[in-house]
Motif scaffolding. Sequence first.
Motif, PDB file in Angstrom:
ATOM      1  N   GLY A   1      -2.984  -7.160 -66.714  1.00 58.37           N
ATOM      2  CA  GLY A   1      -2.373  -7.141 -65.648  1.00 58.37           C
ATOM      3  C   GLY A   1      -0.876  -6.262 -65.241  1.00 58.37           C
ATOM      4  N   PRO A   2      -0.552  -6.173 -64.761  1.00 55.82           N
ATOM      5  CA  PRO A   2       1.478  -5.911 -64.541  1.00 55.82           C
ATOM      6  C   PRO A   2       2.216  -7.141 -65.742  1.00 55.82           C
ATOM      7  CG  PRO A   2       0.202  -6.110 -62.884  1.00 55.82           C
ATOM      8  CD  PRO A   2      -0.751  -6.844 -63.323  1.00 55.82           C
ATOM      9  N   ASN A   3       3.764  -6.434 -65.609  1.00 50.18           N
ATOM     10  CA  ASN A   3       4.305  -7.534 -66.454  1.00 50.18           C
ATOM     11  C   ASN A   3       4.898  -8.342 -65.839  1.00 50.18           C
ATOM     12  OD1 ASN A   3       6.207  -4.819 -68.034  1.00 50.18           O
ATOM     13  ND2 ASN A   3       5.133  -5.630 -69.285  1.00 50.18           N
TER      14      ASN A   3
ATOM     15  N   ARG B   1     -10.999   2.145 -75.251  1.00 49.26           N
ATOM     16  CA  ARG B   1     -12.014   2.159 -76.305  1.00 49.26           C
ATOM     17  C   ARG B   1     -12.633   0.378 -76.951  1.00 49.26           C
ATOM     18  NH1 ARG B   1      -7.541   5.327 -78.068  1.00 49.26           N
ATOM     19  NH2 ARG B   1      -6.734   3.747 -79.888  1.00 49.26           N
ATOM     20  N   LEU B   2     -11.395  -0.213 -77.209  1.00 50.63           N
ATOM     21  CA  LEU B   2     -11.912  -1.476 -77.525  1.00 50.63           C
ATOM     22  C   LEU B   2     -12.778  -2.644 -77.161  1.00 50.63           C
ATOM     23  CD1 LEU B   2     -11.180  -2.460 -81.069  1.00 50.63           C
ATOM     24  CD2 LEU B   2      -9.392  -3.480 -79.646  1.00 50.63           C
ATOM     25  N   CYS B   3     -11.951  -2.709 -75.547  1.00 42.96           N
ATOM     26  CA  CYS B   3     -12.528  -4.411 -75.726  1.00 42.96           C
ATOM     27  C   CYS B   3     -13.558  -4.153 -74.454  1.00 42.96           C
ATOM     28  CB  CYS B   3     -11.345  -4.554 -74.934  1.00 42.96           C
ATOM     29  SG  CYS B   3     -10.085  -5.009 -75.979  1.00 42.96           S
ATOM     30  N   ASP B   4     -14.141  -5.353 -73.697  1.00 39.53           N
ATOM     31  CA  ASP B   4     -15.223  -5.433 -73.359  1.00 39.53           C
ATOM     32  C   ASP B   4     -15.532  -6.982 -73.375  1.00 39.53           C
ATOM     33  OD1 ASP B   4     -17.403  -4.669 -71.341  1.00 39.53           O
ATOM     34  OD2 ASP B   4     -18.619  -3.536 -73.315  1.00 39.53           O
ATOM     35  N   PRO B   5     -15.695  -7.396 -72.087  1.00 36.69           N
ATOM     36  CA  PRO B   5     -15.083  -6.905 -70.834  1.00 36.69           C
ATOM     37  C   PRO B   5     -13.817  -6.960 -70.474  1.00 36.69           C
ATOM     38  CG  PRO B   5     -15.838  -9.186 -70.811  1.00 36.69           C
ATOM     39  CD  PRO B   5     -15.821  -8.442 -72.224  1.00 36.69           C
ATOM     40  N   VAL B   6     -13.034  -6.338 -70.070  1.00 32.90           N
ATOM     41  CA  VAL B   6     -11.791  -6.269 -69.130  1.00 32.90           C
ATOM     42  C   VAL B   6     -11.644  -7.556 -68.168  1.00 32.90           C
ATOM     43  CG1 VAL B   6      -9.886  -4.944 -68.137  1.00 32.90           C
ATOM     44  CG2 VAL B   6     -11.286  -4.014 -70.234  1.00 32.90           C
ATOM     45  N   ILE B   7     -10.284  -8.115 -68.075  1.00 30.34           N
ATOM     46  CA  ILE B   7     -10.081  -9.293 -66.988  1.00 30.34           C
ATOM     47  C   ILE B   7      -8.401  -8.823 -66.695  1.00 30.34           C
ATOM     48  CG2 ILE B   7      -9.591 -11.927 -66.332  1.00 30.34           C
ATOM     49  CD1 ILE B   7     -11.018 -12.501 -68.824  1.00 30.34           C
ATOM     50  N   VAL B   8      -8.162  -8.707 -65.190  1.00 31.95           N
ATOM     51  CA  VAL B   8      -7.015  -8.208 -65.238  1.00 31.95           C
ATOM     52  C   VAL B   8      -6.608  -9.270 -64.543  1.00 31.95           C
ATOM     53  CG1 VAL B   8      -5.610  -6.694 -63.603  1.00 31.95           C
ATOM     54  CG2 VAL B   8      -8.604  -5.685 -64.550  1.00 31.95           C
ATOM     55  N   LEU B   9      -5.084 -10.077 -64.742  1.00 28.59           N
ATOM     56  CA  LEU B   9      -4.481 -11.418 -63.988  1.00 28.59           C
ATOM     57  C   LEU B   9      -3.667 -10.029 -63.066  1.00 28.59           C
ATOM     58  CD1 LEU B   9      -2.594 -13.852 -66.380  1.00 28.59           C
ATOM     59  CD2 LEU B   9      -4.582 -13.518 -64.956  1.00 28.59           C
ATOM     60  N   ASP B  10      -3.465 -10.489 -62.228  1.00 29.01           N
ATOM     61  CA  ASP B  10      -2.369 -10.313 -60.760  1.00 29.01           C
ATOM     62  C   ASP B  10      -1.610 -11.304 -60.895  1.00 29.01           C
ATOM     63  OD1 ASP B  10      -0.454  -8.326 -60.928  1.00 29.01           O
ATOM     64  OD2 ASP B  10      -1.516  -8.815 -58.549  1.00 29.01           O
ATOM     65  N   HIS B  11      -0.217 -11.429 -60.268  1.00 25.60           N
ATOM     66  CA  HIS B  11       0.377 -12.527 -60.222  1.00 25.60           C
ATOM     67  C   HIS B  11      -0.166 -14.112 -59.742  1.00 25.60           C
ATOM     68  CE1 HIS B  11       2.901 -10.293 -57.502  1.00 25.60           C
ATOM     69  NE2 HIS B  11       1.918  -9.527 -57.026  1.00 25.60           N
TER      70      HIS B  11
ATOM     71  N   GLU C   1      -2.680  -6.581 -73.822  1.00 20.83           N
ATOM     72  CA  GLU C   1      -2.398  -5.334 -74.008  1.00 20.83           C
ATOM     73  C   GLU C   1      -1.975  -4.115 -73.162  1.00 20.83           C
ATOM     74  OE1 GLU C   1      -1.896  -3.846 -77.287  1.00 20.83           O
ATOM     75  OE2 GLU C   1      -1.093  -2.244 -76.274  1.00 20.83           O
ATOM     76  N   HIS C   2      -1.349  -3.479 -73.554  1.00 18.24           N
ATOM     77  CA  HIS C   2      -0.439  -2.791 -72.003  1.00 18.24           C
ATOM     78  C   HIS C   2      -0.969  -1.628 -72.417  1.00 18.24           C
ATOM     79  CE1 HIS C   2       2.221  -5.099 -69.661  1.00 18.24           C
ATOM     80  NE2 HIS C   2       2.393  -5.657 -70.399  1.00 18.24           N
ATOM     81  N   GLU C   3      -1.318  -1.313 -73.583  1.00 18.43           N
ATOM     82  CA  GLU C   3      -1.775   0.166 -73.971  1.00 18.43           C
ATOM     83  C   GLU C   3      -3.579   0.497 -73.709  1.00 18.43           C
ATOM     84  OE1 GLU C   3      -0.401   2.834 -74.707  1.00 18.43           O
ATOM     85  OE2 GLU C   3      -2.575   4.068 -75.700  1.00 18.43           O
ATOM     86  N   MET C   4      -3.173   0.832 -72.193  1.00 15.54           N
ATOM     87  CA  MET C   4      -4.848   1.598 -71.751  1.00 15.54           C
ATOM     88  C   MET C   4      -5.949   1.709 -72.519  1.00 15.54           C
ATOM     89  SD  MET C   4      -5.044  -0.470 -69.679  1.00 15.54           S
ATOM     90  CE  MET C   4      -3.727  -1.773 -69.055  1.00 15.54           C
TER      91      MET C   4
ATOM     92  N   VAL D   1      -7.438  -3.260 -58.167  1.00 17.79           N
ATOM     93  CA  VAL D   1      -6.705  -2.738 -59.498  1.00 17.79           C
ATOM     94  C   VAL D   1      -5.660  -1.454 -59.828  1.00 17.79           C
ATOM     95  CG1 VAL D   1      -6.616  -2.850 -62.274  1.00 17.79           C
ATOM     96  CG2 VAL D   1      -8.607  -4.237 -61.246  1.00 17.79           C
ATOM     97  N   LEU D   2      -6.187  -0.905 -59.181  1.00 17.61           N
ATOM     98  CA  LEU D   2      -5.381   0.359 -59.075  1.00 17.61           C
ATOM     99  C   LEU D   2      -4.074  -0.014 -58.462  1.00 17.61           C
ATOM    100  CD1 LEU D   2      -7.733   3.183 -58.814  1.00 17.61           C
ATOM    101  CD2 LEU D   2      -6.299   2.403 -61.128  1.00 17.61           C
TER     102      LEU D   2
END
Lengths: 418, 243
Positions: free
Chosen positions: B37-39, B208-218, B200-203, B236-237
């Motif tokens: 997620g963003p900063n 490469r490494l993770c599965d699944p990916v959870i995206v947070l926003d606000h 992690e911020h390094e996409m 997400v974009l």
Amino acid sequence: MSSDAEDRTRSQAEVTQEATPGSTRQEGRPIQGSAWKRLTWPARRVLRTAGDRYDRMAKPARLGVSAGMVVLAAAVPVLLPYVTADSGYWTSVATKIGIAALLALGLNVVVGFAGLLDLGYVAFFAVGAYTFALLSGAGRYAIAISRSQPNAFKLLPTWHMYFWLLLFVALLVALIAGVVLGTPTLRLRGDYLAIVTLGFGEIVRITATNLNSLTDGSQGVNQIPHPAINVGSVHYNFGLNNEAYYWLLLAVIVIWIFLLRRVNDSRIGRAWAAIREDELAAASMGIPTIQMKLLAFAMGAAVASLGGVIYASQIGFISPDSFQLFSSDFGSVIILAMVVLGGMGGIAGPIVGAALIIFLPERFRFVGDARFLIFGGVLVLVMVLRPQGILPSRRRAAELEGGEVRETSVFEARQAGS
Amino acid sequence: MSALLEVRALTKRFGGVTAVDGCTFEVSAGSITALIGPNGSGKTTVFNMVTGYLRPDAGAVSFDGRRASRPDPARFYRAGLSRTFQQPRVFRELTLVENLAVAANRPWWALLGRDVPPTDRRRAEEVLADFRLGDLMGNKARELSFGQQKLLEFAAVLMGRPKLVLLDEPTAGVNPVMVETMEQHIRDLHRQGITFLVVEHEMNLVMRLCDPVIVLDHGAKLAEGRPAEVQRDPLVLDAYLGT
Ligand SMILES: Nc1ncnc2c1ncn2[C@@H]1O[C@H](COP(=O)(O)OP(=O)(O)OP(=O)(O)O)[C@@H](O)[C@H]1O
Ligand SMILES: [Mg+2]
């Protein structure tokens, strides 16, 4: 967010100088630093090499050195008459130093080992003194019984003999008091803890003042019995012999130091060091921070209580005034000053601090009340020139100075040595 | 796969800021789950609540099928839930071995052994060697670089034999060589059965490494899925590029 970004750029910069550990070390060269540092370099060098050498000694040699020091300390009352005409007086000062050293070593567990600022330490000294005074039958309660019914059954007919039992009882009472006072308090940190402990110190004193029916209030308790030894054919009453109290204190201190070193070299000692450095990180490594802090608090309390019992039995009289925060004898603030002046976190530091803080005002008694002025000036001077104290533990010194001191940790040095 | 960690409607407010807002997700046993997620989207705050540093305003966390009665990081650690910090928090005045010995999982009443007990020492030496910190074993932690401190923190956490490790930006501020080391360690440990939740911020690394990916926003979950799906998700974009 911006500070986070800053952190990241800073750490990027650090990465470029990766993997050069030890580059910050300086092997104690005398060249740089202020005039003061250059001037005192030889002295600091001597202390440091003495410390290193002690750490590197084989176990029997270390034991030998320690035993030598104990014998030397034990010989003080015997040697005093050869040094001064007023040896009786100086023996009483030595006893006072003994009590102070015991208290400083106890407070050092709380402040120096666990890193908790405790400003109410004298409370436990008072708990010990009052526990002994009241249970020994010197209080109003016992007097009342014997007055109204002179032939009434007495629980313990010859009180003196039970000094040793009551010493133990007072220790337990203080342990319990430590846990009871510590449990709600030790969730606080830093300044807040200091304020609350300050409050507890005052609460105990004020309770002693106002609990008239038990403690005789501000008049205090007098005719507290002296300890006695009655084993087989040995009959000895401590009476007013300062030497006897001095040796008793020395024995208690030696046992305490032995215990302290064991505990501090154990996982408990490491857990304390971790809590002192970063309590949050310590918790995240599974260290039960509250229990560890409670343990330090209770251990400190128990020792203070022993000091209180011995003090009460020696002086024979205690009143709430003996336990004031700023009392120049054993007030919380003075004991803390001993620990800080001598150097936190070690064994020798608090003892040296206690000795100086009791000795100097006595030595300069002839200048009248101006001695406290001089004394305060000396304290300020020492703390400015040597903020880590006179004989700090080397770990603590490194924490405060950020790295001038040589770096094998105490634990590791022991590991290598034994 | 069953859920090792369940987070239900977790909410945390700081004054007027709602840092985490009804966040719900699961980490299944044996996965390397990413939390991105963003900063300022609340990732670290979620970590803090999951590991017991912060008391949630609402919602619940259960680990290994159990709900904690009260937040207590030390107890969570002993149950097998451990974490590293965004800014590494090592014990600077302790040596590397001592740092690890402190982290060894022991009940508090078993603490009165002398020195570093041999079993702990052996394990610490093993772990440090694995992390290529073996040569620095007797050095103090403050002599390490930022990157090495992050490695040390990671290594220390392993002393407790955790089931789930939460890593907060393990590669931020770490040089590229060490990023690879870190990635390799995560893979190795994953193979040994440890579950990871990684912020992690390094996409590239995440993909490469993770599965699944959870995206947070606000502070709320925006998306969840396979890395490739998440990467294509317009929401997400938008969160990363827009506003
Ligand atoms: N202790 C706190 N007090 C007040 N506000 C806080 C606190 N901790 C976090 N916040 C706020 O909560 C929000 C979420 O912060 P958090 O640190 O969880 O974000 P993050 O996703 O970890 O960000 P980053 O990627 O920068 O690490 C931010 O707006 C932050 O300013
Ligand atoms: Mg964060």
